[in-house]
Motif scaffolding. Structure first.
Motif, PDB file in Angstrom:
ATOM      1  N   UNK A 161       0.834  -1.209   0.000  1.00  0.00           N
ATOM      2  CA  UNK A 161       0.000   0.000   0.000  1.00  0.00           C
ATOM      3  C   UNK A 161       0.866   1.254   0.000  1.00  0.00           C
ATOM      4  N   UNK A 162       0.364   2.288  -0.635  1.00  0.00           N
ATOM      5  CA  UNK A 162       1.031   3.585  -0.658  1.00  0.00           C
ATOM      6  C   UNK A 162       0.447   4.444   0.459  1.00  0.00           C
TER       7      UNK A 162
ATOM      8  N   UNK B  53      -9.516   4.078  -5.027  1.00  0.00           N
ATOM      9  CA  UNK B  53     -10.170   3.173  -5.972  1.00  0.00           C
ATOM     10  C   UNK B  53      -9.257   2.015  -6.362  1.00  0.00           C
ATOM     11  N   UNK B  54      -7.953   2.195  -6.204  1.00  0.00           N
ATOM     12  CA  UNK B  54      -6.977   1.138  -6.457  1.00  0.00           C
ATOM     13  C   UNK B  54      -6.516   0.498  -5.149  1.00  0.00           C
ATOM     14  N   UNK B  55      -7.316   0.621  -4.104  1.00  0.00           N
ATOM     15  CA  UNK B  55      -7.011   0.057  -2.783  1.00  0.00           C
ATOM     16  C   UNK B  55      -5.686   0.595  -2.249  1.00  0.00           C
ATOM     17  N   UNK B  56      -5.391   1.847  -2.525  1.00  0.00           N
ATOM     18  CA  UNK B  56      -4.157   2.523  -2.103  1.00  0.00           C
ATOM     19  C   UNK B  56      -2.894   1.857  -2.645  1.00  0.00           C
TER      20      UNK B  56
ATOM     21  N   UNK C 104      -2.553   7.276 -13.883  1.00  0.00           N
ATOM     22  CA  UNK C 104      -2.404   6.527 -12.637  1.00  0.00           C
ATOM     23  C   UNK C 104      -1.163   5.661 -12.739  1.00  0.00           C
ATOM     24  N   UNK C 105      -0.477   5.503 -11.622  1.00  0.00           N
ATOM     25  CA  UNK C 105       0.724   4.682 -11.571  1.00  0.00           C
ATOM     26  C   UNK C 105       0.584   3.702 -10.418  1.00  0.00           C
ATOM     27  N   UNK C 106       0.696   2.410 -10.737  1.00  0.00           N
ATOM     28  CA  UNK C 106       0.558   1.345  -9.749  1.00  0.00           C
ATOM     29  C   UNK C 106       1.886   1.116  -9.044  1.00  0.00           C
ATOM     30  N   UNK C 107       1.823   0.656  -7.808  1.00  0.00           N
ATOM     31  CA  UNK C 107       3.025   0.420  -7.008  1.00  0.00           C
ATOM     32  C   UNK C 107       3.968  -0.580  -7.682  1.00  0.00           C
TER      33      UNK C 107
END
Length: 158
Positions: free
Chosen positions: A2-3, A50-53, A67-70
């Motif tokens: 998570x971010x 919306x991306x579950x953090x 958007x940038x995913x972890x």
């Protein structure tokens, strides 16, 4: 993963991402799509619920959104934990395919592994990252597979 926080640094042209575990990563604007530019700066930046953090979203002055995913951040930063989890994920997918093709029942496979059927299902679940490579190797062995690990320098792989 998570971010917890994301910040922008227009002087360095990069995002700074802090995870909930306290790890800090950077990602240059050039890796973002759409790419922030001096004439099209970031207007809004936030950790996206919306991306579950697990991602952050930014809005540019032009109205474009990205958007940038972890996982993109971990891959860019060559995070070793990310690559270990990726290997476990790939082995899980292969084990799942092999179980589907196997003539052994799941109960027989579990018995040969000296474990329970629910534990076998946890081993086959690609989203479960709390399993060991040792367990997956044992499972693939029961499924009559040989597993060879090849280690190469990054220069050889390119």
């Amino acid at each position: 993963m998570k971010i917890r926080n994301v910040e922008m640094n227009n002087r360095k042209n990069e995002f700074t991402v802090t995870t909930r575990s306290g790890s800090v990563y950077v990602l240059p604007y050039s890796k973002a799509d759409p790419c922030p530019k001096p004439d099209n700066r970031i207007k809004k930046l936030f950790v996206d619920k919306d991306f579950a953090s697990e991602a952050f979203t930014y809005l540019l002055e032009s109205g474009e959104e990205g958007s940038i995913h972890i996982e993109q951040i971990l891959e860019y930063n060559d995070d070793p934990t990310y690559y270990a989890e990726l290997l476990i994920y790939k082995l899980s997918l292969e084990a799942r395919r092999r179980v589907e093709k196997s003539e052994l029942s799941r109960r027989q496979i579990a018995r040969r592994l000296s474990t329970s059927v629910p534990q076998l299902y946890r081993l086959l679940d690609p989203s479960n990252s709390r399993k060991s490579i040792r367990q997956l190797i044992a499972l693939l062995h029961v499924l009559d597979c040989d597993l060879n690990l090849v280690v190469k320098s990054r220069k050889e792989a390119a």
